[in-house]
Design an enzyme around this catalytic site. Structure first.
Site, PDB file in Angstrom:
ATOM      1  N   ASP A  93       0.849  -1.193   0.000  1.00  0.00           N
ATOM      2  CA  ASP A  93       0.000   0.000   0.000  1.00  0.00           C
ATOM      3  C   ASP A  93       0.880   1.236   0.000  1.00  0.00           C
ATOM      4  OD1 ASP A  93      -2.075   1.733   0.112  1.00  0.00           O
ATOM      5  OD2 ASP A  93      -2.918   0.999   1.996  1.00  0.00           O
ATOM      6  N   ALA A  94       1.278   1.669  -1.199  1.00  0.00           N
ATOM      7  CA  ALA A  94       2.177   2.806  -1.336  1.00  0.00           C
ATOM      8  C   ALA A  94       1.532   3.990  -2.060  1.00  0.00           C
ATOM      9  CB  ALA A  94       3.447   2.394  -2.078  1.00  0.00           C
ATOM     10  N   LYS A  95       0.400   3.752  -2.723  1.00  0.00           N
ATOM     11  CA  LYS A  95      -0.358   4.805  -3.418  1.00  0.00           C
ATOM     12  C   LYS A  95       0.541   5.650  -4.320  1.00  0.00           C
ATOM     13  CE  LYS A  95      -3.896   5.015   0.196  1.00  0.00           C
ATOM     14  NZ  LYS A  95      -3.297   4.033   1.122  1.00  0.00           N
ATOM     15  N   ARG A  96       1.341   4.981  -5.126  1.00  0.00           N
ATOM     16  CA  ARG A  96       2.254   5.677  -6.017  1.00  0.00           C
ATOM     17  C   ARG A  96       1.521   6.206  -7.248  1.00  0.00           C
ATOM     18  NH1 ARG A  96       4.940   6.347  -2.176  1.00  0.00           N
ATOM     19  NH2 ARG A  96       7.023   5.542  -1.801  1.00  0.00           N
TER      20      ARG A  96
END
Length: 276
Positions: A93-96
């Site tokens: 879960d890094a929302k890049r």
């Protein structure tokens, strides 16, 4: 000979059906909950190992590892290695989200290699074209992306209203329909994040993205209830996983047995919702 990786969605579906679980185990190690880094490391790995039988996948929240500096990056790699040993698919879960070569670099960093996830959450705010490097990398490595469509936080309405979420959902559906040879259960490698805190909208999002695996954050600490989430799933109880983090890892302080009990309860509540 190079072996073709088993697609993420196939692994996720098979584990969900084999273990009878739709729970995504969130791991968000918060340094202020521990006396020192060693205690954080030991507890995080202990929760992962003990709760794995009740989870369809694991979701490390990148921010908490990044906050720990280089040591945190090493811990993230250790968590991913442990998850692979447990045969747990990993959603990082890094929302890049970025443009051009920068997006390609993010995709290479977090969708390939020992420290990467099998799937990655991505932010579409910079435009549809920025999703392409992530989708291409996911397909190359047998992974997946989960595009932010309707997030679980109350403030999402500031920028996700006015038809914006619907536009993103349409792009997710388009990318999924473009995928030749869909993986297990008719699921594409392009999924969506839809907050479990919006139960009244789940049927709408499932209909809008029929081939997309859905990641539903917000169970437990954010107030979502398992009983309200059945509309997100495909027939047979596949196609979605529901994430709980604080409500498991810190269910009762640092008590690992309490974390196990919470994971088991969430699993059972989700299964009951699908039976009902």
């Amino acid at each position: 000979m190079t072996l073709t990786p088993v697609p993420f969605t196939k692994r996720l579906t098979e584990r969900s059906l084999t273990f009878g679980t739709r729970l995504c185990l969130g791991l968000d190690p918060r340094l202020n909950a521990y006396g020192n880094r060693d205690a954080l490391r030991q507890h995080t790995l202990a929760v992962l190992d003990a709760c794995a039988p009740y989870a369809a996948c694991v979701k490390p929240q990148f921010a908490f590892y990044e906050a720990l500096g280089l040591w945190g990056m090493a811990l993230l790699e250790e968590v991913c290695t442990a998850a692979r040993a447990l045969d747990l698919p990993i959603i990082l879960d890094a929302k890049r989200g970025d443009i051009g070569s920068t997006a390609a670099a993010y995709a290479q960093a977090w969708l390939s290699g020992d420290h990467a996830g099998d799937a990655l959450t991505v932010n579409p705010f910079l435009g549809a074209e920025t999703l392409t490097p992530f989708v291409d990398a996911a397909r190359q490595y047998g992974g997946a992306v989960f595009v932010l469509v309707k997030t679980s936080n109350p403030g999402q309405a500031d920028f996700q209203g006015g038809g914006i979420s619907e536009k993103v959902a349409a792009e997710v559906a388009r990318l999924g329909s473009d995928e030749g040879g869909l993986s297990s259960g008719g699921l594409s490698s392009v999924g969506a994040v839809v907050g479990a805190t919006h139960p009244q909208e789940l049927a709408q999002w499932r209909a809008a993205m029929p081939q997309a695996p859905l990641l539903l954050p917000g169970l437990g600490a954010q107030g979502a209830r398992a009983a309200d989430l059945a509309a997100a799933f495909l027939p047979g109880g596949t196609g979605a996983v529901v994430s709980a983090s604080r409500g498991i890892q810190y269910a009762a302080g640092l008590d690992v047995d309490a974390a196990v009990s919470a994971a088991r309860t969430f699993r059972d509540e989700l299964n009951a919702a699908l039976r009902d």
